[in-house]
Scaffold this motif. Structure first.
Motif, PDB file in Angstrom:
ATOM      1  N   THR A 153       0.829  -1.208   0.000  1.00  0.00           N
ATOM      2  CA  THR A 153       0.000   0.000   0.000  1.00  0.00           C
ATOM      3  C   THR A 153       0.864   1.259   0.000  1.00  0.00           C
ATOM      4  N   THR A 154       1.855   1.223   0.877  1.00  0.00           N
ATOM      5  CA  THR A 154       2.631   2.445   1.024  1.00  0.00           C
ATOM      6  C   THR A 154       3.561   2.661  -0.149  1.00  0.00           C
ATOM      7  N   ALA A 155       3.864   1.572  -0.864  1.00  0.00           N
ATOM      8  CA  ALA A 155       4.802   1.739  -1.962  1.00  0.00           C
ATOM      9  C   ALA A 155       4.117   2.252  -3.228  1.00  0.00           C
ATOM     10  N   ARG A 156       2.796   2.113  -3.305  1.00  0.00           N
ATOM     11  CA  ARG A 156       2.106   2.656  -4.472  1.00  0.00           C
ATOM     12  C   ARG A 156       2.165   4.158  -4.406  1.00  0.00           C
ATOM     13  N   TYR A 157       2.797   4.771  -5.412  1.00  0.00           N
ATOM     14  CA  TYR A 157       2.999   6.210  -5.284  1.00  0.00           C
ATOM     15  C   TYR A 157       1.688   6.953  -5.212  1.00  0.00           C
ATOM     16  N   GLY A 158       0.637   6.389  -5.849  1.00  0.00           N
ATOM     17  CA  GLY A 158      -0.641   7.097  -5.868  1.00  0.00           C
ATOM     18  C   GLY A 158      -1.178   7.329  -4.471  1.00  0.00           C
TER      19      GLY A 158
ATOM     20  N   LEU B 216      16.022   4.137 -19.507  1.00  0.00           N
ATOM     21  CA  LEU B 216      15.925   5.498 -18.977  1.00  0.00           C
ATOM     22  C   LEU B 216      15.962   5.465 -17.447  1.00  0.00           C
ATOM     23  N   CYS B 217      15.278   4.494 -16.850  1.00  0.00           N
ATOM     24  CA  CYS B 217      15.315   4.362 -15.380  1.00  0.00           C
ATOM     25  C   CYS B 217      16.738   4.073 -14.912  1.00  0.00           C
ATOM     26  N   ALA B 218      17.426   3.193 -15.641  1.00  0.00           N
ATOM     27  CA  ALA B 218      18.802   2.853 -15.268  1.00  0.00           C
ATOM     28  C   ALA B 218      19.697   4.087 -15.366  1.00  0.00           C
ATOM     29  N   ARG B 219      19.317   5.007 -16.224  1.00  0.00           N
ATOM     30  CA  ARG B 219      20.069   6.253 -16.351  1.00  0.00           C
ATOM     31  C   ARG B 219      19.529   7.322 -15.417  1.00  0.00           C
ATOM     32  N   ARG B 220      18.727   6.871 -14.449  1.00  0.00           N
ATOM     33  CA  ARG B 220      18.301   7.697 -13.323  1.00  0.00           C
ATOM     34  C   ARG B 220      17.436   8.894 -13.693  1.00  0.00           C
ATOM     35  N   VAL B 221      16.479   8.688 -14.589  1.00  0.00           N
ATOM     36  CA  VAL B 221      15.470   9.731 -14.747  1.00  0.00           C
ATOM     37  C   VAL B 221      14.619   9.741 -13.484  1.00  0.00           C
ATOM     38  N   ASP B 222      14.060  10.901 -13.184  1.00  0.00           N
ATOM     39  CA  ASP B 222      13.226  11.031 -11.992  1.00  0.00           C
ATOM     40  C   ASP B 222      11.786  10.620 -12.271  1.00  0.00           C
ATOM     41  N   GLY B 223      11.413  10.667 -13.532  1.00  0.00           N
ATOM     42  CA  GLY B 223      10.048  10.294 -13.876  1.00  0.00           C
ATOM     43  C   GLY B 223       9.963   9.911 -15.335  1.00  0.00           C
ATOM     44  N   LEU B 224       8.872   9.249 -15.675  1.00  0.00           N
ATOM     45  CA  LEU B 224       8.664   8.779 -17.044  1.00  0.00           C
ATOM     46  C   LEU B 224       7.280   9.183 -17.538  1.00  0.00           C
TER      47      LEU B 224
ATOM     48  N   ASP C  39       1.063  -4.445 -21.170  1.00  0.00           N
ATOM     49  CA  ASP C  39       1.377  -5.002 -19.853  1.00  0.00           C
ATOM     50  C   ASP C  39       2.565  -4.220 -19.293  1.00  0.00           C
ATOM     51  N   HIS C  40       2.297  -3.411 -18.279  1.00  0.00           N
ATOM     52  CA  HIS C  40       3.351  -2.532 -17.759  1.00  0.00           C
ATOM     53  C   HIS C  40       3.801  -2.927 -16.367  1.00  0.00           C
ATOM     54  N   ARG C  41       3.567  -4.202 -16.018  1.00  0.00           N
ATOM     55  CA  ARG C  41       4.013  -4.635 -14.686  1.00  0.00           C
ATOM     56  C   ARG C  41       5.528  -4.534 -14.566  1.00  0.00           C
ATOM     57  N   TYR C  42       6.217  -4.549 -15.696  1.00  0.00           N
ATOM     58  CA  TYR C  42       7.683  -4.426 -15.632  1.00  0.00           C
ATOM     59  C   TYR C  42       8.108  -3.111 -14.981  1.00  0.00           C
ATOM     60  N   LEU C  43       7.190  -2.129 -14.927  1.00  0.00           N
ATOM     61  CA  LEU C  43       7.554  -0.831 -14.334  1.00  0.00           C
ATOM     62  C   LEU C  43       7.295  -0.783 -12.829  1.00  0.00           C
ATOM     63  N   GLU C  44       6.627  -1.797 -12.285  1.00  0.00           N
ATOM     64  CA  GLU C  44       6.271  -1.737 -10.860  1.00  0.00           C
ATOM     65  C   GLU C  44       7.466  -1.517  -9.940  1.00  0.00           C
ATOM     66  N   PRO C  45       8.579  -2.246 -10.150  1.00  0.00           N
ATOM     67  CA  PRO C  45       9.728  -2.006  -9.248  1.00  0.00           C
ATOM     68  C   PRO C  45      10.243  -0.574  -9.347  1.00  0.00           C
ATOM     69  N   GLU C  46      10.207  -0.001 -10.527  1.00  0.00           N
ATOM     70  CA  GLU C  46      10.680   1.374 -10.696  1.00  0.00           C
ATOM     71  C   GLU C  46       9.743   2.347  -9.984  1.00  0.00           C
ATOM     72  N   ILE C  47       8.454   2.122 -10.133  1.00  0.00           N
ATOM     73  CA  ILE C  47       7.465   3.003  -9.495  1.00  0.00           C
ATOM     74  C   ILE C  47       7.623   2.914  -7.978  1.00  0.00           C
ATOM     75  N   LYS C  48       7.806   1.686  -7.488  1.00  0.00           N
ATOM     76  CA  LYS C  48       8.011   1.519  -6.049  1.00  0.00           C
ATOM     77  C   LYS C  48       9.277   2.224  -5.582  1.00  0.00           C
ATOM     78  N   ALA C  49      10.274   2.241  -6.464  1.00  0.00           N
ATOM     79  CA  ALA C  49      11.536   2.897  -6.105  1.00  0.00           C
ATOM     80  C   ALA C  49      11.439   4.419  -6.230  1.00  0.00           C
ATOM     81  N   GLY C  50      10.266   4.909  -6.627  1.00  0.00           N
ATOM     82  CA  GLY C  50      10.081   6.361  -6.608  1.00  0.00           C
ATOM     83  C   GLY C  50      10.074   7.044  -7.957  1.00  0.00           C
ATOM     84  N   VAL C  51      10.144   6.282  -9.049  1.00  0.00           N
ATOM     85  CA  VAL C  51      10.076   6.903 -10.375  1.00  0.00           C
ATOM     86  C   VAL C  51       8.622   7.284 -10.661  1.00  0.00           C
TER      87      VAL C  51
END
Lengths: 349, 349
Positions: free
Chosen positions: B12-17, B129-137, B145-157
């Protein structure tokens, strides 16, 4: 400016254009490429005597392993950066896509950004891309001093300039024949009987704008026509500025009978002004436009092939990354006159 | 899919929304924002009792410092990434530029790349782009299917989807009213007396293409017109495919009298086909085109404001980065019918 004497080996060898390749080392040492590769990468299977010969060749030539090329071969997702001028200019769409297609064919991602015609922003973006470890940069320069890129180039970042040349560094660049294209277009007007010909272009500090103006002047001079100041207008290509410039040239006691539009943004506005204008005025635009053939009359243009420009630049970039070392070159691609009606209208008077 | 129960606090807390902000912590602890900031950043000036209360609020809410927002504030050149679909599609030019302008207003660079409508490439690019440390996408998705982005979103992207929704994750998205726009356009034909109306669109797996087809069907159904299969053609928007589709609809014993073009690439080709066609056929295109108003007849369009779409998405992204937490939202922007002549032609029979 660096104070180091220009012939010091450290500088010579660091210039990517002259940088010796493994091939050069192999030739000098009289061994195969694989042997050089083994020595460079510290792999086994080389006799001490061969290793000594290879090492001597490396020292003599000042060979430095090209880490960018290595990265490209070694599997990390390679990437190249493209610094654009304006994301919304349709000229850059096919150019970007062509660069991307070449990058993809080499297994590399393309990352873009735009300077919005601001030299500081160009520098900031180019260095930000380098900091994010792109293997090479294709730059459409906004500024005219690119010495800020020298450390990156020395560190192995391949670099090619497109559309406009690099400033104050030697680097590969791929340009259109802006001078020749404009000269041909204006000569085309003159061949159709025009003498009072207007030129509306971009800001004169932009290389392409200055070259096209030079082409206009040369064609007028070829025909012995003295150019009046009122026939030339250079500045930002916003619709307001271009509209005002066109309306001024078209009014007064001795209006122009033909307008040469210095780029696609200018052409679009001049088409609108002429559509509202009673007297027919001839028009040729630099850059082709989608749907230009379907207007009445069709719009005659000096066309640049944005895709070929992008592809040429990208291929040159990957040649650098692959260590196919040649001296920096200026590649000038021809333009093409496409006649569709608007450029063939005779003078209205 | 993750096996973790959906209501576990860590998720819950990791979902940025839903992510609690410093404001939430301050409210719960009954202290000021500055005090929370001191505790979070380990700065002096807070009594042990206050620190304990703030820490309890942090634990209870599951607050996590947003490092991306911090980076934005702390001076490293911040950057956001934009994953485009096609670099050469003129629709994306003003969209990209609007995103860039918002980024610049926030002191961030914009880095782009294009998926070329390939889901694997979209993923590769977004993660690069995430690996190159963008702050957002900001993502114009090619895949579903965008589940591949979940770890990035949890990490604050921070992440916002544009033009098409995200697949299988909750995320902000900014869309045009594709369904409503197409329905209005086809209804406009019907109001001008058409019944045999063709629809040529992009591949049906693309969200916008499917929605516009649904709008076409709804308008036909509203009018009680039974749609024939031969009136609908979906597929790649290459000139060859679109030309063939248009020519088929225009031939035979019962040809269409009007064509709804599902996007700007389709419209450009249909304009060319109709220009060669003897009988007058009505046309409405989804997306506006440069110079469309200067053709004869002018091209009636359902216009999306690409700049507003880009700006809305980018502003949403920076709200996320600034910790203005709200639940993921779907923002749907209206389209606009612009009548210019081609959509108001009556049926030729």
């Amino acid at each position: 400016m660096t104070e180091t004497p220009r012939r010091a080996p450290s500088l010579t060898t660091a210039r990517y254009g002259n940088r010796p390749t493994m091939k050069d080392v192999a030739a000098r040492a009289g061994v195969g490429l694989k042997t050089v590769s083994r020595v460079v990468n510290g792999e086994p299977g080389v006799t001490p005597e061969t290793e000594r010969r290879v090492q001597e060749a490396i020292d003599a030539l000042g060979f430095r392993r090209n880490d960018s090329a290595r990265v490209l071969r070694k599997g990390r997702t390679a990437s190249i950066g493209l610094v654009l001028e304006d994301l919304a200019d349709p000229f850059y769409g096919p150019l970007s896509r062509a660069v991307e297609e070449v990058a993809r064919a080499h297994g590399a991602l393309l990352i873009n950004g735009s300077s919005a015609e601001d030299p500081d922003r160009e520098q900031e973006l180019a260095l930000a891309l380098c900091a994010r470890r792109v293997d090479g940069l294709v730059v459409i320069p906004a500024g005219d001093d690119h010495r800020y890129l020298e450390p990156e180039i020395k560190a192995g970042v391949a670099t090619v300039f497109v559309d406009r040349p690099a400033g104050r560094i030697d680097a590969d660049c791929v340009l259109s024949d802006n001078f020749g294209g404009a000269r041909e277009g204006v000569g085309h007007f003159i061949a159709h009987g025009h003498r009072r010909i207007g030129f509306i272009g971009d800001m004169p500090r932009i290389h392409t704008a200055a070259e096209r103006l030079r082409g206009y002047r040369a064609a007028m001079e070829d025909a012995g026509i003295a150019v009046e100041d009122a026939w030339m207008s250079l500045g930002v290509t916003s619709p307001d500025r271009v509209r005002r410039a066109a309306e001024e040239m078209l009014s007064g006691p001795s209006p122009v009978t033909a307008i040469f539009a210095g780029n696609n943004r200018v052409t679009v506005t001049v088409i609108r002004v002429l559509a509202e204008h009673a007297r027919r005025v001839a028009l040729i635009g630099f850059d082709d436009l989608e749907l230009a053939d379907l207007l009445q009359p069709g719009v005659t243009v000096i066309s640049q092939d944005a895709a070929v420009i992008g592809r040429t630049a990208a291929e040159r970039l990957f040649q650098q990354l692959e260590g196919v070392g040649t001296a920096p070159e200026r590649i000038v691609l021809p333009t093409r006159l496409i006649t569709r009606g608007s450029g063939e209208l005779p003078p209205a008077d």
